[in-house]
Scaffold this motif. Sequence first.
Motif, mmCIF file in Angstrom:
data_model
loop_
_atom_site.group_PDB
_atom_site.id
_atom_site.type_symbol
_atom_site.label_atom_id
_atom_site.label_comp_id
_atom_site.label_asym_id
_atom_site.label_seq_id
_atom_site.Cartn_x
_atom_site.Cartn_y
_atom_site.Cartn_z
ATOM 1 N N PHE A 134 0.832 -1.198 0.000
ATOM 2 C CA PHE A 134 0.000 0.000 0.000
ATOM 3 C C PHE A 134 0.875 1.260 0.000
ATOM 4 O O PHE A 134 0.604 2.226 -0.727
ATOM 5 N N LEU A 135 1.942 1.243 0.816
ATOM 6 C CA LEU A 135 2.826 2.403 0.906
ATOM 7 C C LEU A 135 3.523 2.671 -0.424
ATOM 8 O O LEU A 135 3.555 3.814 -0.900
ATOM 9 N N ILE A 136 4.065 1.637 -1.044
ATOM 10 C CA ILE A 136 4.754 1.803 -2.325
ATOM 11 C C ILE A 136 3.787 2.306 -3.391
ATOM 12 O O ILE A 136 4.095 3.245 -4.143
ATOM 13 N N ASP A 137 2.599 1.709 -3.459
ATOM 14 C CA ASP A 137 1.593 2.132 -4.449
ATOM 15 C C ASP A 137 1.219 3.597 -4.245
ATOM 16 O O ASP A 137 1.109 4.366 -5.207
ATOM 17 N N SER A 138 1.028 4.005 -2.990
ATOM 18 C CA SER A 138 0.640 5.382 -2.691
ATOM 19 C C SER A 138 1.746 6.365 -3.056
ATOM 20 O O SER A 138 1.488 7.427 -3.631
ATOM 21 N N LEU A 139 2.984 6.014 -2.721
ATOM 22 C CA LEU A 139 4.104 6.893 -3.040
ATOM 23 C C LEU A 139 4.300 7.030 -4.547
ATOM 24 O O LEU A 139 4.615 8.120 -5.042
ATOM 25 N N VAL A 140 4.120 5.949 -5.276
ATOM 26 C CA VAL A 140 4.259 6.000 -6.733
ATOM 27 C C VAL A 140 3.176 6.890 -7.335
ATOM 28 O O VAL A 140 3.450 7.742 -8.193
ATOM 29 N N LYS A 141 1.934 6.716 -6.884
ATOM 30 C CA LYS A 141 0.837 7.561 -7.383
ATOM 31 C C LYS A 141 1.098 9.029 -7.071
ATOM 32 O O LYS A 141 0.918 9.908 -7.923
ATOM 33 N N LEU A 142 1.521 9.284 -5.841
ATOM 34 C CA LEU A 142 1.768 10.653 -5.404
ATOM 35 C C LEU A 142 2.883 11.300 -6.226
ATOM 36 O O LEU A 142 2.754 12.442 -6.691
ATOM 37 N N SER A 143 3.976 10.570 -6.429
ATOM 38 C CA SER A 143 5.100 11.105 -7.189
ATOM 39 C C SER A 143 4.714 11.372 -8.639
ATOM 40 O O SER A 143 5.114 12.375 -9.223
ATOM 41 N N ARG A 144 3.937 10.490 -9.207
ATOM 42 C CA ARG A 144 3.504 10.688 -10.597
ATOM 43 C C ARG A 144 2.619 11.921 -10.738
ATOM 44 O O ARG A 144 2.736 12.673 -11.706
ATOM 45 N N LEU A 145 1.750 12.131 -9.786
ATOM 46 C CA LEU A 145 0.894 13.320 -9.830
ATOM 47 C C LEU A 145 1.705 14.594 -9.640
ATOM 48 O O LEU A 145 1.541 15.567 -10.382
#
Length: 299
Positions: A134-145
């Motif tokens: 969950f943490l990795i997925d959230s960080l990836v989404k956040l960084s992409r945005l």
Amino acid sequence: MNKTGIVILLLCFLAAAAVVLWERRKVRKTMEEIERMLDAAMTGSFSETTFDESQLSALETKFAHYLSAAEASSQNIAQEKDKIKSLIADISHQTKTPIANLLLYSELLMEETLSASAKANVEALYKQSEKLRFLIDSLVKLSRLENGIISLAPQQAALQPLLESVIEQYTAKASEKGLSLQIQDTDAFAVFDFKWTVEALANIVDNAIKYTEHGTIIISAVSYEMFARIDISDTGTGISETEQAKIFARFYRSNSVQKQEGVGIGLYLARQIISGEGGYIKVASVPGKGSTFSIFLPK
């Protein structure tokens, strides 16, 4: 004044007029050249050339140097963004398989006959692997945005399917805690990116479920002239007034909820998504009675 004096005066006047006209033409030429430079800079096609001071003014030359520096800076930013994009893709790719394997082998171990202590350890390993995913997925989404790698594509659409999609995702999770997750039908429309707005609403609903021990979570929508408002109301623990301005900060977690799941990304990500669509989020809360998150989307 004799005729010779009049002629000399007239010649001086004509000379002065000619100088003024020449200066005006020079200024106009300079302004036209600067305008051309700006147009080229805005389209990203500006490049510096060698200037002759007899042909271009010092102002044009300095302005050209400034635009060249700005163009170089823009290119550097684009290169850095490409590097970040590549790094994010690598992180997502390189961590996906190991985390999936951790979850798989944890599930296989839980099916084995284990002692009570070993079973507890395996369950803890599985939960921590889920949290890591969950943490990795959230960080990836956040960084992409944040880096513009993912661009939102808002379109005018009905809100009812949006709310139903969120309800469908979280009805089971709410039921596991004995909570009632309800939706009030609406005919409101707004301009939003369906996929990412579902993500934003889901993060808020997920928080509502985490911090509500009993009662009801209600999702509703109201239409105004300029905006449509989506309300997510719960009967949970509530948020103190001093913390209401902090909860949308990245990685912020209240001391009163440190034992709960989460890493403090959900609400920050939700705000990033909604603001990227031209909307905003507000919260109203009474400690011990519950909270209402209001999402305003443009119409």
